[in-house]
Design a protein around this motif. Sequence first.
Motif, mmCIF file in Angstrom:
data_model
loop_
_atom_site.group_PDB
_atom_site.id
_atom_site.type_symbol
_atom_site.label_atom_id
_atom_site.label_comp_id
_atom_site.label_asym_id
_atom_site.label_seq_id
_atom_site.Cartn_x
_atom_site.Cartn_y
_atom_site.Cartn_z
ATOM 1 N N THR A 8 -0.324 6.053 5.972
ATOM 2 C CA THR A 8 -1.213 6.189 4.881
ATOM 3 C C THR A 8 -0.374 5.508 3.765
ATOM 4 O O THR A 8 -0.725 4.755 3.022
ATOM 5 N N ILE A 11 -0.366 1.615 4.375
ATOM 6 C CA ILE A 11 -1.869 1.003 3.742
ATOM 7 C C ILE A 11 -1.922 0.914 2.411
ATOM 8 O O ILE A 11 -2.282 -0.111 1.916
ATOM 9 N N VAL A 12 -1.333 1.903 1.563
ATOM 10 C CA VAL A 12 -1.498 2.055 0.177
ATOM 11 C C VAL A 12 -0.619 0.811 -0.469
ATOM 12 O O VAL A 12 -1.074 0.118 -1.542
ATOM 13 N N ALA A 14 0.297 -1.817 0.928
ATOM 14 C CA ALA A 14 -0.124 -3.240 1.480
ATOM 15 C C ALA A 14 -1.480 -3.672 0.221
ATOM 16 O O ALA A 14 -1.533 -4.682 -0.008
ATOM 17 N N ALA A 15 -2.270 -2.338 0.034
ATOM 18 C CA ALA A 15 -3.594 -2.704 -0.845
ATOM 19 C C ALA A 15 -2.957 -3.104 -2.186
ATOM 20 O O ALA A 15 -3.408 -3.909 -3.009
ATOM 21 N N LEU A 16 -1.853 -2.236 -2.768
ATOM 22 C CA LEU A 16 -1.377 -2.578 -4.069
ATOM 23 C C LEU A 16 -0.806 -3.935 -4.183
ATOM 24 O O LEU A 16 -1.079 -4.745 -5.045
ATOM 25 N N LEU A 18 -1.687 -6.603 -2.139
ATOM 26 C CA LEU A 18 -2.872 -7.706 -2.385
ATOM 27 C C LEU A 18 -3.761 -7.609 -3.704
ATOM 28 O O LEU A 18 -3.765 -9.003 -4.287
ATOM 29 N N LEU A 19 -3.711 -6.381 -4.309
ATOM 30 C CA LEU A 19 -4.484 -6.412 -5.804
ATOM 31 C C LEU A 19 -3.637 -7.028 -6.645
ATOM 32 O O LEU A 19 -4.177 -7.662 -7.617
ATOM 33 N N GLN A 22 -2.173 -10.929 -4.982
ATOM 34 C CA GLN A 22 -2.830 -11.995 -4.227
ATOM 35 C C GLN A 22 -4.384 -11.658 -4.887
ATOM 36 O O GLN A 22 -5.498 -11.845 -4.290
ATOM 37 N N ARG A 23 -4.313 -11.411 -6.233
ATOM 38 C CA ARG A 23 -5.589 -11.211 -6.798
ATOM 39 C C ARG A 23 -6.632 -12.258 -6.742
ATOM 40 O O ARG A 23 -7.765 -12.267 -6.498
ATOM 41 N N ILE A 26 -8.283 -12.733 -3.323
ATOM 42 C CA ILE A 26 -9.264 -11.842 -2.908
ATOM 43 C C ILE A 26 -10.594 -12.116 -3.659
ATOM 44 O O ILE A 26 -11.649 -12.163 -3.287
#
Length: 414
Positions: A8, A11-12, A14-16, A18-19, A22-23, A26
């Motif tokens: 978990t 995953i968090v 990786a999401a941060l 990307l946001l 890599q905004r 996306i």
Amino acid sequence: MRIFPIITAAIVMAALFLLVFQRDRILAFASGEMAPVTEQAAPVDAPPAQAEAGIAERRVRVLALHSLAQLADSAILARGQTEAARQVVVKSETSGLIVSEPLRRGAYVTRDQALCVLDPGTRQAQLKEAQARLMEATSRLPESESRLIEARARVSEAEINARAATRLSQDGFASETRVAATIAAVESARAGVNAAQSGVSAATAGIRSAEAGIEAAEREIARLTLTAPFDGLLETDTAELGALLQPGAPCATVIQLDPIKLVGFLAETDVDKVSVGAMARARLASGRETVGRVTFLSRSADPLTRTFRVEVTVANDGLNIRDGQTAELMIATAGKPAHLLPASALTLDDDGRLGIRAVNSESRAEFMPVLLQRDTVEGVWVEGLPDAVDVIVVGQEFVIDGVAVDVTYKDVAQ
């Protein structure tokens, strides 16, 4: 060892990543405009400048609106309450028992309408007595004037006799005693004239005194009827039948609600923007709206709140607006160039400034700070923009400064 918390957390993270980092990729992918890597993306071994150029060429579809500055009437908000234009407590000037039936509160009264009537008592007799004194003083005046005329005639006769005696004495035909007697007669006649003049003055003074007595008696009788000073409503019952009123005792309270005043208070920063005669719109707590003009603007601030009193006078034909209702005033000030935009077009930059995102001459997004003037049903009026600007109204949250945009312009009729 539990593996799910570790997965978990990964995953968090990786999401941060990307946001945050890599905004742009996306957003481009979400808009459906991200081209295949082989066509749009820069080679892996390409220099950083070429990679940035490849990213800048991606365009985000947005909807924009051609907006032109308009001269918009600005307004200042003030909160206050309604207040009767006039409010008077009708009080007695004399004493007496009430002999009129009372009027109940809420009744509409007109100017000079009787509110309280007092028992006259002996005041009519006092008036008749003053009138009798006037008649007596008037009858004495002709007699006093006749005595004055007679006294003046005696003076003339005595002066003639004195001159004759003096001439005869000079020629030796009259004695000194006769001359002295004629001179004494002249002085006596003059004294009679003075006495007659005093009598005339006394008779005139008696007439003036009697007239003053009549006027005082008539005014005292007029005070027996307490009347309404203006058209209005009774805020209290009038004095009850049989009640004893003393000087200064209240008979009733009358208020005038047409026109009515709306009283508000302006801050020091706003008082110079308002002038007497300016239009103002008011909204009451009940939802009723009315329009009037500023009729008073205080030159002295309240010592506690440091605010300035402002009064707006409005018509109240049906007396639907009551005294003491809460009111919200919008006072018009000089117009300023502003843009009328949808409220949804407003956004915030990274520093928290309020503004809009516009399309510049290079078809790129650009943030422009604005100053909110006021909110209306049609939209919001904002200041601080050029006279003509293309405002992004859909998609402004998906672009930042410098991002290339593919613009579709919105029809004003929409």
